[in-house]
Write a protein that holds these residues in place. Structure first.
Motif, PDB file in Angstrom:
ATOM      1  N   VAL A  13       0.838  -1.197   0.000  1.00  0.00           N
ATOM      2  CA  VAL A  13       0.000   0.000   0.000  1.00  0.00           C
ATOM      3  C   VAL A  13       0.869   1.241   0.000  1.00  0.00           C
ATOM      4  CG1 VAL A  13      -1.938  -1.107   1.177  1.00  0.00           C
ATOM      5  CG2 VAL A  13      -0.192   0.064   2.511  1.00  0.00           C
ATOM      6  N   GLN A  14       0.330   2.318  -0.513  1.00  0.00           N
ATOM      7  CA  GLN A  14       1.019   3.600  -0.492  1.00  0.00           C
ATOM      8  C   GLN A  14       0.911   4.216   0.906  1.00  0.00           C
ATOM      9  OE1 GLN A  14       2.668   3.687  -4.113  1.00  0.00           O
ATOM     10  NE2 GLN A  14       2.680   5.548  -2.867  1.00  0.00           N
ATOM     11  N   GLU A  15       1.971   4.863   1.294  1.00  0.00           N
ATOM     12  CA  GLU A  15       1.957   5.580   2.574  1.00  0.00           C
ATOM     13  C   GLU A  15       0.793   6.560   2.596  1.00  0.00           C
ATOM     14  OE1 GLU A  15       5.594   7.601   3.369  1.00  0.00           O
ATOM     15  OE2 GLU A  15       4.890   8.469   5.256  1.00  0.00           O
ATOM     16  N   GLY A  16       0.060   6.557   3.685  1.00  0.00           N
ATOM     17  CA  GLY A  16      -1.081   7.456   3.822  1.00  0.00           C
ATOM     18  C   GLY A  16      -2.405   6.813   3.458  1.00  0.00           C
ATOM     19  N   ASP A  17      -2.357   5.747   2.663  1.00  0.00           N
ATOM     20  CA  ASP A  17      -3.597   5.043   2.316  1.00  0.00           C
ATOM     21  C   ASP A  17      -4.041   4.176   3.496  1.00  0.00           C
ATOM     22  OD1 ASP A  17      -2.986   4.367  -1.246  1.00  0.00           O
ATOM     23  OD2 ASP A  17      -3.531   6.201  -0.133  1.00  0.00           O
ATOM     24  N   ASN A  18      -5.276   3.714   3.406  1.00  0.00           N
ATOM     25  CA  ASN A  18      -5.762   2.758   4.399  1.00  0.00           C
ATOM     26  C   ASN A  18      -5.437   1.334   3.943  1.00  0.00           C
ATOM     27  OD1 ASN A  18      -6.837   4.921   5.824  1.00  0.00           O
ATOM     28  ND2 ASN A  18      -8.845   4.717   4.858  1.00  0.00           N
ATOM     29  N   SER A  19      -5.152   0.469   4.893  1.00  0.00           N
ATOM     30  CA  SER A  19      -4.850  -0.932   4.593  1.00  0.00           C
ATOM     31  C   SER A  19      -5.954  -1.812   5.161  1.00  0.00           C
ATOM     32  CB  SER A  19      -3.524  -1.352   5.228  1.00  0.00           C
ATOM     33  OG  SER A  19      -2.460  -0.553   4.794  1.00  0.00           O
ATOM     34  N   ILE A  20      -6.250  -2.862   4.425  1.00  0.00           N
ATOM     35  CA  ILE A  20      -7.201  -3.850   4.931  1.00  0.00           C
ATOM     36  C   ILE A  20      -6.567  -5.229   4.780  1.00  0.00           C
ATOM     37  CG2 ILE A  20      -9.480  -4.888   4.717  1.00  0.00           C
ATOM     38  CD1 ILE A  20     -10.455  -2.285   3.491  1.00  0.00           C
ATOM     39  N   ILE A  21      -6.410  -5.898   5.896  1.00  0.00           N
ATOM     40  CA  ILE A  21      -5.842  -7.244   5.908  1.00  0.00           C
ATOM     41  C   ILE A  21      -6.957  -8.204   6.311  1.00  0.00           C
ATOM     42  CG2 ILE A  21      -4.087  -8.747   6.912  1.00  0.00           C
ATOM     43  CD1 ILE A  21      -2.482  -6.170   7.510  1.00  0.00           C
ATOM     44  N   ASN A  22      -7.140  -9.228   5.517  1.00  0.00           N
ATOM     45  CA  ASN A  22      -8.257 -10.146   5.720  1.00  0.00           C
ATOM     46  C   ASN A  22      -7.810 -11.494   6.257  1.00  0.00           C
ATOM     47  OD1 ASN A  22     -10.417  -8.460   4.613  1.00  0.00           O
ATOM     48  ND2 ASN A  22      -9.309  -8.701   2.691  1.00  0.00           N
ATOM     49  N   CYS A  23      -8.748 -12.147   6.900  1.00  0.00           N
ATOM     50  CA  CYS A  23      -8.468 -13.452   7.507  1.00  0.00           C
ATOM     51  C   CYS A  23      -9.769 -14.232   7.565  1.00  0.00           C
ATOM     52  CB  CYS A  23      -7.899 -13.218   8.903  1.00  0.00           C
ATOM     53  SG  CYS A  23      -7.540 -14.688   9.852  1.00  0.00           S
ATOM     54  N   ALA A  24      -9.728 -15.488   7.158  1.00  0.00           N
ATOM     55  CA  ALA A  24     -10.892 -16.351   7.269  1.00  0.00           C
ATOM     56  C   ALA A  24     -10.615 -17.413   8.325  1.00  0.00           C
ATOM     57  CB  ALA A  24     -11.208 -17.004   5.929  1.00  0.00           C
ATOM     58  N   TYR A  25     -11.626 -17.768   9.068  1.00  0.00           N
ATOM     59  CA  TYR A  25     -11.450 -18.829  10.051  1.00  0.00           C
ATOM     60  C   TYR A  25     -12.489 -19.903   9.799  1.00  0.00           C
ATOM     61  CZ  TYR A  25     -15.295 -16.581  12.621  1.00  0.00           C
ATOM     62  OH  TYR A  25     -16.491 -16.032  12.979  1.00  0.00           O
ATOM     63  N   SER A  26     -12.220 -21.103  10.293  1.00  0.00           N
ATOM     64  CA  SER A  26     -13.093 -22.223   9.942  1.00  0.00           C
ATOM     65  C   SER A  26     -13.902 -22.761  11.112  1.00  0.00           C
ATOM     66  CB  SER A  26     -12.275 -23.359   9.328  1.00  0.00           C
ATOM     67  OG  SER A  26     -11.272 -23.776  10.234  1.00  0.00           O
ATOM     68  N   ASN A  27     -13.505 -22.416  12.354  1.00  0.00           N
ATOM     69  CA  ASN A  27     -14.207 -22.967  13.501  1.00  0.00           C
ATOM     70  C   ASN A  27     -15.302 -22.010  13.957  1.00  0.00           C
ATOM     71  OD1 ASN A  27     -15.109 -24.180  15.813  1.00  0.00           O
ATOM     72  ND2 ASN A  27     -13.106 -24.335  16.798  1.00  0.00           N
ATOM     73  N   SER A  28     -16.521 -22.352  13.681  1.00  0.00           N
ATOM     74  CA  SER A  28     -17.628 -21.469  14.034  1.00  0.00           C
ATOM     75  C   SER A  28     -17.810 -21.355  15.554  1.00  0.00           C
ATOM     76  CB  SER A  28     -18.921 -21.965  13.389  1.00  0.00           C
ATOM     77  OG  SER A  28     -19.187 -23.299  13.776  1.00  0.00           O
ATOM     78  N   ALA A  29     -17.175 -22.228  16.310  1.00  0.00           N
ATOM     79  CA  ALA A  29     -17.275 -22.153  17.766  1.00  0.00           C
ATOM     80  C   ALA A  29     -16.288 -21.157  18.374  1.00  0.00           C
ATOM     81  CB  ALA A  29     -17.039 -23.527  18.378  1.00  0.00           C
ATOM     82  N   SER A  30     -15.342 -20.688  17.589  1.00  0.00           N
ATOM     83  CA  SER A  30     -14.373 -19.728  18.111  1.00  0.00           C
ATOM     84  C   SER A  30     -15.075 -18.469  18.566  1.00  0.00           C
ATOM     85  CB  SER A  30     -13.323 -19.391  17.039  1.00  0.00           C
ATOM     86  OG  SER A  30     -12.518 -20.509  16.779  1.00  0.00           O
ATOM     87  N   ASP A  31     -14.655 -17.969  19.729  1.00  0.00           N
ATOM     88  CA  ASP A  31     -15.325 -16.783  20.252  1.00  0.00           C
ATOM     89  C   ASP A  31     -14.358 -15.678  20.654  1.00  0.00           C
ATOM     90  OD1 ASP A  31     -16.135 -18.321  23.495  1.00  0.00           O
ATOM     91  OD2 ASP A  31     -14.240 -17.954  22.480  1.00  0.00           O
ATOM     92  N   TYR A  32     -13.113 -15.845  20.269  1.00  0.00           N
ATOM     93  CA  TYR A  32     -12.123 -14.811  20.576  1.00  0.00           C
ATOM     94  C   TYR A  32     -11.138 -14.747  19.417  1.00  0.00           C
ATOM     95  CZ  TYR A  32      -8.232 -12.424  22.820  1.00  0.00           C
ATOM     96  OH  TYR A  32      -7.228 -11.547  23.116  1.00  0.00           O
ATOM     97  N   PHE A  33     -10.846 -13.541  18.988  1.00  0.00           N
ATOM     98  CA  PHE A  33      -9.972 -13.337  17.833  1.00  0.00           C
ATOM     99  C   PHE A  33      -8.993 -12.216  18.155  1.00  0.00           C
ATOM    100  CE2 PHE A  33     -12.604 -15.993  15.207  1.00  0.00           C
ATOM    101  CZ  PHE A  33     -13.844 -15.876  15.795  1.00  0.00           C
ATOM    102  N   ILE A  34      -7.794 -12.376  17.610  1.00  0.00           N
ATOM    103  CA  ILE A  34      -6.743 -11.423  17.969  1.00  0.00           C
ATOM    104  C   ILE A  34      -5.863 -11.190  16.753  1.00  0.00           C
ATOM    105  CG2 ILE A  34      -5.236 -13.272  18.827  1.00  0.00           C
ATOM    106  CD1 ILE A  34      -4.378 -11.363  21.084  1.00  0.00           C
ATOM    107  N   TRP A  35      -5.343  -9.984  16.640  1.00  0.00           N
ATOM    108  CA  TRP A  35      -4.385  -9.640  15.597  1.00  0.00           C
ATOM    109  C   TRP A  35      -3.037  -9.315  16.234  1.00  0.00           C
ATOM    110  CZ3 TRP A  35      -4.732 -10.104  10.443  1.00  0.00           C
ATOM    111  CH2 TRP A  35      -5.998 -10.212   9.855  1.00  0.00           C
ATOM    112  N   TYR A  36      -1.994  -9.869  15.614  1.00  0.00           N
ATOM    113  CA  TYR A  36      -0.636  -9.583  16.033  1.00  0.00           C
ATOM    114  C   TYR A  36       0.135  -8.964  14.869  1.00  0.00           C
ATOM    115  CZ  TYR A  36      -0.811 -12.328  20.371  1.00  0.00           C
ATOM    116  OH  TYR A  36      -1.083 -12.793  21.635  1.00  0.00           O
ATOM    117  N   LYS A  37       1.115  -8.152  15.228  1.00  0.00           N
ATOM    118  CA  LYS A  37       2.046  -7.576  14.266  1.00  0.00           C
ATOM    119  C   LYS A  37       3.443  -8.090  14.585  1.00  0.00           C
ATOM    120  CE  LYS A  37       4.117  -3.059  13.136  1.00  0.00           C
ATOM    121  NZ  LYS A  37       4.153  -1.622  13.523  1.00  0.00           N
TER     122      LYS A  37
END
Lengths: 112, 113
Positions: A13-37
């Protein structure tokens, strides 16, 4: 472990633009999600988390969106800066579980 | 701030050697974890421990063992190192409270020749 994080491996992405990072999960029972850098040569650092009773949560310049219907998670970074260049991981867990299940990561490159 | 430290940043060992990777956390966390990180595979859980002397296998425990004699310290042991164990090893800890957030150390890059 569950199959987490079927998403594109790289994003530029260009500096200053907005970024969107996507993720799909498969366990419908999951109830907590976290992002790390993870910056080069460092361990993963917490960015933001969200529980399944929410569909949006905002932090400083970051927003996490959760769509339980399609089992999709996204991380939005506003006004992307060069310091945002890193690998971003999503992870999921569920109540009672001790560990997180990580995706394979997306490398974000910010172009000055 | 939580601090998780790992004994070495870089390590080079020979095939067949016994390797110890040490991890220490200073926040009195009950849970500690060892992951390995390989390109394209993300973080894979090797072992975790939810209390002193307690351990659970993760997704890829083969070839590894662990030791948790004290609450703050969690050791990963490669009994006989092999070249396919060349990887980045990450230690993490978390409380048993409401948050599932894990705090990571800086990692140890192990090369087995």
């Amino acid at each position: 472990g569950e199959n987490v994080g079927l998403h594109l491996p790289t994003l530029s992405v260009q500096e200053g633009d907005n970024s969107i990072i996507n993720c799909a999960y498969s366990n419908s029972a999951s109830d907590y999600f976290i992002w790390y850098k993870q910056e080069s040569g460092k361990g993963p650092q917490f960015i933001i988390d969200i529980r399944s009773n929410m569909d949006k949560r905002q932090g400083q310049r970051v927003t996490v969106l959760l769509n339980k219907t399609v089992k999709h998670l996204s991380l939005q970074i506003a006004a992307t800066q060069p310091g945002d260049s890193a690998v971003y991981f999503c992870a999921e867990s569920l109540t009672g579980a001790n560990n997180l299940f990580f995706g394979t990561g997306t490398r974000l490159t910010v172009i000055p | 701030d939580v601090k998780v430290t790992q004994s070495s940043r870089y390590l080079v060992k020979r095939t067949g050697e016994k390797v110890f990777l040490e991890c220490v956390q200073d926040m009195d966390h009950e849970n500690m974890f060892w992951y390995r990180q390989d390109p394209g595979l993300g973080l894979r859980l090797i072992y975790f421990s939810y209390d002193v002397k307690m351990k659970e296998k993760g997704d890829i425990p083969e070839g590894y063992s662990v030791s948790r004699e004290k609450k703050e310290r969690f050791s990963l042991i490669l009994e006989s190192a092999s070249t396919n164990q060349t990887s980045m090893y990450l230690c993490a800890s978390r409380t048993s409270g409401g948050s599932y957030e894990q705090y990571f150390g800086p990692g140890t890059r192990l090369t087995v020749t």
